[in-house]
Design a protein around this motif. Structure first.
Motif, PDB file in Angstrom:
ATOM      1  N   HIS A  44       0.824  -1.268  -0.107  1.00 23.66           N
ATOM      2  CA  HIS A  44       0.069  -0.216  -0.012  1.00 23.66           C
ATOM      3  C   HIS A  44       0.687   1.349  -0.006  1.00 23.66           C
ATOM      4  O   HIS A  44       1.914   1.215   0.824  1.00 23.66           O
ATOM      5  CB  HIS A  44      -1.106   0.067   1.257  1.00 23.66           C
ATOM      6  N   TYR A  45       0.556   2.188  -0.941  1.00 21.24           N
ATOM      7  CA  TYR A  45       1.152   3.465  -0.864  1.00 21.24           C
ATOM      8  C   TYR A  45       0.151   4.577  -1.325  1.00 21.24           C
ATOM      9  O   TYR A  45      -0.744   4.027  -1.927  1.00 21.24           O
ATOM     10  CB  TYR A  45       2.640   3.466  -1.588  1.00 21.24           C
ATOM     11  N   LEU A  46       0.511   5.671  -1.288  1.00 22.92           N
ATOM     12  CA  LEU A  46      -0.322   6.957  -1.694  1.00 22.92           C
ATOM     13  C   LEU A  46       0.502   7.186  -3.131  1.00 22.92           C
ATOM     14  O   LEU A  46       1.729   7.575  -3.159  1.00 22.92           O
ATOM     15  CB  LEU A  46      -0.426   7.872  -0.775  1.00 22.92           C
ATOM     16  N   GLY A  47      -0.578   7.340  -4.154  1.00 22.57           N
ATOM     17  CA  GLY A  47       0.152   7.705  -5.589  1.00 22.57           C
ATOM     18  C   GLY A  47      -0.704   8.551  -6.279  1.00 22.57           C
ATOM     19  O   GLY A  47      -1.554   9.325  -5.834  1.00 22.57           O
ATOM     20  N   SER A  48      -0.835   8.132  -7.726  1.00 21.72           N
ATOM     21  CA  SER A  48      -1.723   8.994  -8.484  1.00 21.72           C
ATOM     22  C   SER A  48      -2.448   8.011  -9.514  1.00 21.72           C
ATOM     23  O   SER A  48      -2.170   6.999  -9.478  1.00 21.72           O
ATOM     24  CB  SER A  48      -0.796   9.969  -9.319  1.00 21.72           C
ATOM     25  N   LEU A  49      -3.245   8.955 -10.475  1.00 21.50           N
ATOM     26  CA  LEU A  49      -3.682   8.154 -11.599  1.00 21.50           C
ATOM     27  C   LEU A  49      -2.414   7.895 -12.571  1.00 21.50           C
ATOM     28  O   LEU A  49      -1.550   8.369 -12.259  1.00 21.50           O
ATOM     29  CB  LEU A  49      -4.746   8.840 -12.452  1.00 21.50           C
ATOM     30  N   THR A  50      -2.548   6.732 -13.424  1.00 17.88           N
ATOM     31  CA  THR A  50      -1.212   6.624 -14.226  1.00 17.88           C
ATOM     32  C   THR A  50      -1.386   6.805 -15.775  1.00 17.88           C
ATOM     33  O   THR A  50      -0.768   6.610 -16.573  1.00 17.88           O
ATOM     34  CB  THR A  50      -0.933   5.033 -14.023  1.00 17.88           C
ATOM     35  N   THR A  51      -2.408   7.822 -15.731  1.00 18.98           N
ATOM     36  CA  THR A  51      -2.911   8.390 -17.150  1.00 18.98           C
ATOM     37  C   THR A  51      -3.022   9.802 -16.984  1.00 18.98           C
ATOM     38  O   THR A  51      -3.690   9.985 -15.735  1.00 18.98           O
ATOM     39  CB  THR A  51      -4.071   7.652 -17.755  1.00 18.98           C
ATOM     40  N   PRO A  52      -3.255  10.710 -17.520  1.00 18.20           N
ATOM     41  CA  PRO A  52      -3.383  12.078 -17.552  1.00 18.20           C
ATOM     42  C   PRO A  52      -4.966  12.340 -17.364  1.00 18.20           C
ATOM     43  O   PRO A  52      -5.593  11.367 -17.870  1.00 18.20           O
ATOM     44  CB  PRO A  52      -3.190  12.743 -19.041  1.00 18.20           C
ATOM     45  N   PRO A  53      -5.150  13.144 -16.091  1.00 19.54           N
ATOM     46  CA  PRO A  53      -4.270  14.114 -15.577  1.00 19.54           C
ATOM     47  C   PRO A  53      -3.367  13.857 -14.723  1.00 19.54           C
ATOM     48  O   PRO A  53      -2.825  14.696 -13.949  1.00 19.54           O
ATOM     49  CB  PRO A  53      -5.470  15.123 -15.099  1.00 19.54           C
ATOM     50  N   LEU A  54      -3.300  12.589 -14.369  1.00 21.88           N
ATOM     51  CA  LEU A  54      -2.159  11.972 -13.246  1.00 21.88           C
ATOM     52  C   LEU A  54      -2.434  12.673 -11.712  1.00 21.88           C
ATOM     53  O   LEU A  54      -1.574  12.823 -11.195  1.00 21.88           O
ATOM     54  CB  LEU A  54      -0.753  12.445 -13.845  1.00 21.88           C
ATOM     55  N   SER A  55      -3.721  12.810 -11.486  1.00 19.46           N
ATOM     56  CA  SER A  55      -4.053  13.271 -10.349  1.00 19.46           C
ATOM     57  C   SER A  55      -3.552  12.283  -9.125  1.00 19.46           C
ATOM     58  O   SER A  55      -3.442  11.129  -9.139  1.00 19.46           O
ATOM     59  CB  SER A  55      -5.542  13.320 -10.173  1.00 19.46           C
ATOM     60  N   GLN A  56      -3.154  13.051  -8.122  1.00 15.71           N
ATOM     61  CA  GLN A  56      -2.457  12.318  -6.792  1.00 15.71           C
ATOM     62  C   GLN A  56      -3.553  11.960  -5.651  1.00 15.71           C
ATOM     63  O   GLN A  56      -4.755  12.516  -5.964  1.00 15.71           O
ATOM     64  CB  GLN A  56      -1.317  13.377  -6.362  1.00 15.71           C
ATOM     65  N   ASN A  57      -3.185  11.644  -4.684  1.00 12.50           N
ATOM     66  CA  ASN A  57      -3.861  11.150  -3.615  1.00 12.50           C
ATOM     67  C   ASN A  57      -4.883  10.180  -3.676  1.00 12.50           C
ATOM     68  O   ASN A  57      -5.918  10.064  -3.508  1.00 12.50           O
ATOM     69  CB  ASN A  57      -4.739  12.545  -2.725  1.00 12.50           C
ATOM     70  N   VAL A  58      -4.245   9.194  -4.866  1.00  8.49           N
ATOM     71  CA  VAL A  58      -5.078   7.916  -4.982  1.00  8.49           C
ATOM     72  C   VAL A  58      -4.567   6.837  -4.021  1.00  8.49           C
ATOM     73  O   VAL A  58      -3.359   6.826  -3.978  1.00  8.49           O
ATOM     74  CB  VAL A  58      -5.110   7.576  -6.435  1.00  8.49           C
ATOM     75  N   GLU A  59      -5.319   6.058  -3.527  1.00 10.27           N
ATOM     76  CA  GLU A  59      -4.900   4.864  -2.487  1.00 10.27           C
ATOM     77  C   GLU A  59      -4.477   3.881  -3.443  1.00 10.27           C
ATOM     78  O   GLU A  59      -5.454   3.486  -4.270  1.00 10.27           O
ATOM     79  CB  GLU A  59      -5.879   4.647  -1.307  1.00 10.27           C
ATOM     80  N   TRP A  60      -3.288   3.172  -3.480  1.00 11.80           N
ATOM     81  CA  TRP A  60      -3.056   2.040  -4.045  1.00 11.80           C
ATOM     82  C   TRP A  60      -2.878   0.876  -3.270  1.00 11.80           C
ATOM     83  O   TRP A  60      -2.135   0.923  -2.345  1.00 11.80           O
ATOM     84  CB  TRP A  60      -1.693   2.260  -4.652  1.00 11.80           C
ATOM     85  N   TYR A  61      -3.429  -0.307  -3.592  1.00 10.77           N
ATOM     86  CA  TYR A  61      -3.538  -1.480  -3.073  1.00 10.77           C
ATOM     87  C   TYR A  61      -2.991  -2.720  -4.094  1.00 10.77           C
ATOM     88  O   TYR A  61      -3.659  -2.946  -4.757  1.00 10.77           O
ATOM     89  CB  TYR A  61      -4.669  -1.976  -2.171  1.00 10.77           C
TER      90      TYR A  61
END
Length: 247
Positions: free
Chosen positions: A189-206
């Motif tokens: 788990h980490y905090l990241g972004s979308l992987t396509t534009p607009p590449l917005s952050q604060n996405v939770e990844w699992y």
């Protein structure tokens, strides 16, 4: 661990897919971006970008007994729509499927595929990666990432491949997305972004440590639709990387 609501799991895997008439409208034109020139992508914000190369030696064990760290899925399957986004094979889900992620409720919006995998684990990449995108009522996004390797065929993958039509965003089908998810829920788990534009952050990844399985022909089928639609891995930049193991 991941737990499924199994009220209709056996029946859901056997549901027949329903295609719309051939005269249905074509898909709307998607915003264009070129995976071969990712340095030209716009709207890159901040230093919390995804995907990343996961190094298990850097992951911190997530063992706070006071917190509910589980991922509990409530997938019953139902109406869905196969979508050609112009960049990936995607399936939009009707409301109903959801997940409790670390004690919070999220609804499944859609899932889509990247080939080869966007994340890697300890230097290993995989032929395919599925992203299951969930959204909370407050708008927060959480993505469960499944790395697929060659193995047994997958019934839900077969339905997606059967009904995906290039240029269309309106092909109806019925499936149970639970069939695409491993039955155990150890994850990074980490905090990241979308992987396509607009590449917005604060996405939770699992990123699940257990791998999904598809046959060689099914993996080739996804690659025949879209191959090379994976974003380059981004620097961790000091972000915490957690590892949850339910044992």
């Amino acid at each position: 661990m991941i737990r499924f609501h199994r009220a209709c799991m056996p029946a859901c895997l056997a549901l027949l897919a329903l295609a719309l008439p051939s005269g249905a409208p074509a898909a709307p034109v998607a915003p264009h971006f070129d995976y071969r020139h990712q340095d030209q992508w716009q709207e890159i914000h901040g230093d919390m970008q995804s995907p990343i190369a996961i190094d298990s030696s850097l992951a911190q064990a997530d063992r706070d007994d006071d917190d509910d760290d589980r991922i509990v899925l409530h997938h019953v399957g139902g109406d869905a729509t196969a979508v050609d986004t112009g960049h990936a094979v995607q399936v939009n889900m009707a409301p109903g499927d959801s997940a409790n992620i670390r004690g919070r409720r999220f609804g499944l919006q859609q899932f889509h595929f990247h080939a080869p995998s966007e994340h890697s684990i300890d230097g290993r990449s995989y032929p395919l990666e599925g992203h299951f995108v969930y959204k909370a009522r407050n708008g927060r996004l959480a993505v469960i990432a499944v790395l697929f390797e060659e193995g047994a065929p997958n019934a839900a993958a077969a339905l997606v491949l059967l009904h995906f039509q290039p240029g269309r965003s309106d092909v109806a089908l019925r499936l149970d997305p639970a069939a695409l998810l491993p039955s155990t829920a150890d994850y990074y788990h980490y905090l990241g972004s979308l992987t396509t534009p607009p590449l917005s952050q604060n996405v939770e990844w699992y990123v699940l440590t257990s791998k999904g399985s598809m046959s060689a022909a099914q993996i080739a089928g996804f690659k025949a639709r879209y191959d090379g639609n994976n974003r380059a891995r981004q620097a961790l930049n000091g972000r915490p990387l957690l590892h949850f193991a339910d044992n």
